[in-house]
Write a protein that holds these residues in place. Sequence first.
Motif, PDB file in Angstrom:
ATOM      1  N   ARG A 104       5.615 -21.498  -8.441  1.00 49.64           N
ATOM      2  CA  ARG A 104       5.081 -20.554  -7.468  1.00 49.64           C
ATOM      3  C   ARG A 104       4.551 -19.321  -8.188  1.00 49.64           C
ATOM      4  NH1 ARG A 104       6.705 -16.272  -4.108  1.00 49.64           N
ATOM      5  NH2 ARG A 104       5.892 -16.401  -1.977  1.00 49.64           N
ATOM      6  N   ASN A 105       3.312 -18.949  -7.837  1.00 51.26           N
ATOM      7  CA  ASN A 105       2.726 -17.756  -8.433  1.00 51.26           C
ATOM      8  C   ASN A 105       3.462 -16.505  -7.985  1.00 51.26           C
ATOM      9  OD1 ASN A 105       0.724 -19.210  -9.743  1.00 51.26           O
ATOM     10  ND2 ASN A 105      -0.623 -19.160  -7.966  1.00 51.26           N
ATOM     11  N   LYS A 106       3.506 -15.527  -8.861  1.00 54.25           N
ATOM     12  CA  LYS A 106       4.176 -14.280  -8.538  1.00 54.25           C
ATOM     13  C   LYS A 106       3.417 -13.548  -7.435  1.00 54.25           C
ATOM     14  CE  LYS A 106       5.624  -9.880 -10.577  1.00 54.25           C
ATOM     15  NZ  LYS A 106       5.692  -9.046 -11.815  1.00 54.25           N
ATOM     16  N   THR A 107       4.131 -13.044  -6.463  1.00 50.64           N
ATOM     17  CA  THR A 107       3.529 -12.305  -5.360  1.00 50.64           C
ATOM     18  C   THR A 107       3.723 -10.809  -5.591  1.00 50.64           C
ATOM     19  OG1 THR A 107       4.007 -14.095  -3.819  1.00 50.64           O
ATOM     20  CG2 THR A 107       3.513 -11.944  -2.870  1.00 50.64           C
ATOM     21  N   TYR A 108       2.600 -10.076  -5.561  1.00 53.34           N
ATOM     22  CA  TYR A 108       2.668  -8.627  -5.730  1.00 53.34           C
ATOM     23  C   TYR A 108       2.842  -7.950  -4.373  1.00 53.34           C
ATOM     24  CZ  TYR A 108       0.879  -9.457 -10.447  1.00 53.34           C
ATOM     25  OH  TYR A 108       0.719  -9.892 -11.742  1.00 53.34           O
ATOM     26  N   SER A 109       3.460  -6.806  -4.391  1.00 59.51           N
ATOM     27  CA  SER A 109       3.582  -6.023  -3.163  1.00 59.51           C
ATOM     28  C   SER A 109       2.224  -5.399  -2.836  1.00 59.51           C
ATOM     29  CB  SER A 109       4.628  -4.922  -3.336  1.00 59.51           C
ATOM     30  OG  SER A 109       4.178  -3.960  -4.282  1.00 59.51           O
ATOM     31  N   GLU A 110       2.075  -4.909  -1.621  1.00 64.12           N
ATOM     32  CA  GLU A 110       0.811  -4.271  -1.221  1.00 64.12           C
ATOM     33  C   GLU A 110       0.493  -3.077  -2.129  1.00 64.12           C
ATOM     34  OE1 GLU A 110      -1.461  -5.069   1.004  1.00 64.12           O
ATOM     35  OE2 GLU A 110      -0.412  -6.883   1.601  1.00 64.12           O
ATOM     36  N   THR A 111       1.512  -2.321  -2.474  1.00 64.02           N
ATOM     37  CA  THR A 111       1.305  -1.155  -3.345  1.00 64.02           C
ATOM     38  C   THR A 111       0.866  -1.583  -4.741  1.00 64.02           C
ATOM     39  OG1 THR A 111       3.004   0.102  -2.162  1.00 64.02           O
ATOM     40  CG2 THR A 111       2.389   0.892  -4.354  1.00 64.02           C
ATOM     41  N   GLN A 112       1.520  -2.611  -5.297  1.00 65.62           N
ATOM     42  CA  GLN A 112       1.149  -3.109  -6.614  1.00 65.62           C
ATOM     43  C   GLN A 112      -0.282  -3.654  -6.615  1.00 65.62           C
ATOM     44  OE1 GLN A 112       4.458  -5.889  -7.016  1.00 65.62           O
ATOM     45  NE2 GLN A 112       5.263  -4.702  -8.752  1.00 65.62           N
ATOM     46  N   LEU A 113      -0.612  -4.412  -5.574  1.00 62.47           N
ATOM     47  CA  LEU A 113      -1.952  -4.981  -5.468  1.00 62.47           C
ATOM     48  C   LEU A 113      -3.008  -3.888  -5.389  1.00 62.47           C
ATOM     49  CD1 LEU A 113      -3.716  -7.487  -5.205  1.00 62.47           C
ATOM     50  CD2 LEU A 113      -3.316  -7.443  -2.743  1.00 62.47           C
ATOM     51  N   ASP A 114      -2.745  -2.866  -4.623  1.00 66.23           N
ATOM     52  CA  ASP A 114      -3.681  -1.755  -4.486  1.00 66.23           C
ATOM     53  C   ASP A 114      -3.881  -1.053  -5.829  1.00 66.23           C
ATOM     54  OD1 ASP A 114      -5.323  -0.055  -2.766  1.00 66.23           O
ATOM     55  OD2 ASP A 114      -3.834   1.507  -3.181  1.00 66.23           O
ATOM     56  N   ASP A 115      -2.796  -0.844  -6.558  1.00 67.09           N
ATOM     57  CA  ASP A 115      -2.879  -0.190  -7.870  1.00 67.09           C
ATOM     58  C   ASP A 115      -3.659  -1.047  -8.871  1.00 67.09           C
ATOM     59  OD1 ASP A 115      -1.432   1.949  -6.954  1.00 67.09           O
ATOM     60  OD2 ASP A 115       0.502   1.222  -7.723  1.00 67.09           O
ATOM     61  N   ILE A 116      -3.420  -2.353  -8.833  1.00 66.73           N
ATOM     62  CA  ILE A 116      -4.118  -3.271  -9.745  1.00 66.73           C
ATOM     63  C   ILE A 116      -5.613  -3.251  -9.487  1.00 66.73           C
ATOM     64  CG2 ILE A 116      -4.454  -5.713 -10.330  1.00 66.73           C
ATOM     65  CD1 ILE A 116      -1.430  -6.085  -9.859  1.00 66.73           C
ATOM     66  N   LEU A 117      -6.006  -3.331  -8.228  1.00 73.74           N
ATOM     67  CA  LEU A 117      -7.423  -3.352  -7.879  1.00 73.74           C
ATOM     68  C   LEU A 117      -8.111  -2.037  -8.231  1.00 73.74           C
ATOM     69  CD1 LEU A 117      -7.340  -5.255  -4.462  1.00 73.74           C
ATOM     70  CD2 LEU A 117      -8.083  -6.115  -6.693  1.00 73.74           C
ATOM     71  N   LYS A 118      -7.423  -0.935  -8.043  1.00 74.85           N
ATOM     72  CA  LYS A 118      -7.998   0.366  -8.402  1.00 74.85           C
ATOM     73  C   LYS A 118      -8.210   0.469  -9.905  1.00 74.85           C
ATOM     74  CE  LYS A 118      -6.265   3.114  -4.512  1.00 74.85           C
ATOM     75  NZ  LYS A 118      -5.309   4.177  -4.080  1.00 74.85           N
ATOM     76  N   LEU A 119      -7.275  -0.047 -10.668  1.00 72.78           N
ATOM     77  CA  LEU A 119      -7.401  -0.022 -12.123  1.00 72.78           C
ATOM     78  C   LEU A 119      -8.549  -0.913 -12.587  1.00 72.78           C
ATOM     79  CD1 LEU A 119      -6.258   0.925 -14.842  1.00 72.78           C
ATOM     80  CD2 LEU A 119      -4.729  -1.067 -14.803  1.00 72.78           C
ATOM     81  N   ILE A 120      -8.657  -2.119 -11.999  1.00 76.23           N
ATOM     82  CA  ILE A 120      -9.752  -3.028 -12.361  1.00 76.23           C
ATOM     83  C   ILE A 120     -11.097  -2.413 -12.013  1.00 76.23           C
ATOM     84  CG2 ILE A 120     -10.821  -5.265 -11.861  1.00 76.23           C
ATOM     85  CD1 ILE A 120      -8.025  -6.398 -11.455  1.00 76.23           C
TER      86      ILE A 120
END
Length: 220
Positions: A128-144
């Motif tokens: 199973r792929n690791k699931t990020y929290s909404e906050t983590q996902l938002d931070d990742i996308l902003k960094l990318i």
Amino acid sequence: LSKLLKEGYSPYIDPETAEKYTVKNALKWALALKSKTLTPTTAGDYKSKLNLFIAYLERFQITHIPVDEFKRKYVMDYLNEILQKNSGKTRNNHRIVLSSLFSVLKDNELVPENIIESISVEKTKSVRNKTYSETQLDDILKLIEKKDSELFLFIKIVAYNFLRPVEVVRLRHQDLKLNETPPYLEVRAKNKLEKIKIIPAILIPDLLKLSGDGLIFKTN
């Protein structure tokens, strides 16, 4: 010499006949025929896996065996070696390719049966792929978005157009029909020549900034 004789080698076989029907040349012929029905990417994968199998046969000096006398055990030994070094999924993928090529040989009456069909598929465990929290996902996308705008656009096309990453990789500038109503893009899919996908309005501003020809996302 004793081992070669036991495996079926004969110094009295006509060289031309032996060369034509060895397992090595028969499988190469089957690949050339099968490739006519495959996409370039899939054909390349078939070629790569067959080359690994042939290298294995050459290591044990059994490429000379007539294809209609080739034993199932040789394939089993090869797949077991793949399994020991890799995963069950990799082993199964090699089995699929070799079985497909032996099916070509069977259809063309070069072998009486597909000896690989009876080889069982290895059971695999899905991870199973690791699931990020909404906050983590938002931070990742902003960094990318800040560090790599091209990767950010790639992710947006995958997400908003529900495309596979490999389909996005194949996208060309001429595949984007932004002046049509509604705007759409053409995708070369694995299971058919092309499919049409409507482009969501949220993507249009980003795509209008693109220019050039050929592939949209090019490797360095």
